[in-house]
Design a protein around this motif. Structure first.
Motif, PDB file in Angstrom:
ATOM      1  N   TYR A  99       0.308  -0.901  -0.177  1.00 25.44           N
ATOM      2  CA  TYR A  99      -0.225   0.676  -0.186  1.00 25.44           C
ATOM      3  C   TYR A  99       0.870   1.268   0.189  1.00 25.44           C
ATOM      4  N   ALA A 100       1.981   1.023   0.444  1.00 24.13           N
ATOM      5  CA  ALA A 100       3.026   2.617   0.097  1.00 24.13           C
ATOM      6  C   ALA A 100       4.007   2.551  -0.883  1.00 24.13           C
ATOM      7  N   GLY A 101       3.739   1.359  -1.847  1.00 20.23           N
ATOM      8  CA  GLY A 101       4.613   1.264  -2.709  1.00 20.23           C
ATOM      9  C   GLY A 101       5.559   0.937  -2.567  1.00 20.23           C
ATOM     10  N   ASN A 102       6.068   0.288  -1.988  1.00 23.05           N
ATOM     11  CA  ASN A 102       6.664  -0.666  -1.568  1.00 23.05           C
ATOM     12  C   ASN A 102       6.669  -2.049  -2.181  1.00 23.05           C
ATOM     13  N   THR A 103       8.268  -2.197  -2.953  1.00 22.49           N
ATOM     14  CA  THR A 103       8.366  -3.704  -3.784  1.00 22.49           C
ATOM     15  C   THR A 103       8.270  -4.808  -2.409  1.00 22.49           C
ATOM     16  N   ARG A 104       7.831  -6.091  -2.232  1.00 23.01           N
ATOM     17  CA  ARG A 104       8.140  -6.574  -0.582  1.00 23.01           C
ATOM     18  C   ARG A 104       8.550  -7.894  -1.013  1.00 23.01           C
ATOM     19  N   LYS A 105       9.551  -8.829  -1.592  1.00 25.50           N
ATOM     20  CA  LYS A 105       9.284 -10.116  -1.815  1.00 25.50           C
ATOM     21  C   LYS A 105       8.261 -11.152  -0.389  1.00 25.50           C
TER      22      LYS A 105
END
Length: 172
Positions: free
Chosen positions: A13-19
């Protein structure tokens, strides 16, 4: 017990790409699914199952470095412990690599669209984030007396804020 997994990533939701790691654990079982039969006034067996295919997901925090082994361990542990995203299979022979790979692919795609389905608190965190973002955007639009008042109130003590609020409420 056998575990298969897939490593993928999503944008939060914050625009972070997370694995994330999604694991499917095949668990041998001789379980029964029963239901209450009003006519017999007792529980009756609805189905027997030989295997449980349970899915678990672990997600790397934006500030952490991704560790695949740790991710697999956590996802596997969630699949075994929770079993709230599981298939109960009456013919254990149906569970093969092709089925498990298809399930992992399907659930990884679903997770990318709706992380809150698997992650407790995710939707509330997303809502809070959006509310804070909206407030920050509103703050940037303040001008003139509104900006002066806002800057004053930001630094006021809670005692002073309460007194002002009470005073304003009395005027109505």
């Amino acid at each position: 017990m056998r575990t298969s997994y897939k490593v993928d990533e999503f944008v939060d939701y914050a625009g972070n790409t997370r694995k994330f790691v999604i694991a499917a654990v095949s668990i041998q079982s001789n379980g029964l699914i029963d239901a209450y039969d009003n006519e017999q006034d007792d529980f009756v067996v609805v189905n027997n199952y030989e295997k449980i295919l349970s899915v678990g997901i672990s997600v790397c925090r934006p500030s952490d470095e991704f560790d695949e082994n740790l991710g697999v361990t956590i996802a596997e542990g969630k699949a075994i412990k929770n079993q709230d995203h599981a298939m109960y299979i009456s013919d254990g022979g149906l569970v093969n690599n092709k089925l498990v790979d298809a399930l992992l692919e399907q659930e990884a795609e679903f997770f990318k669209k709706d992380p809150g389905y698997y992650l407790a608190g995710y939707n509330n965190d997303a809502k809070k984030y959006q509310e804070n973002k909206s407030l920050k955007e509103y703050e940037k639009t303040l001008e003139g007396d509104a900006k002066v008042t806002y800057n004053y109130l930001k630094s006021a003590s809670s005692k002073e804020l309460k007194a002002m609020t009470d005073m304003l409420c009395l005027r109505k």
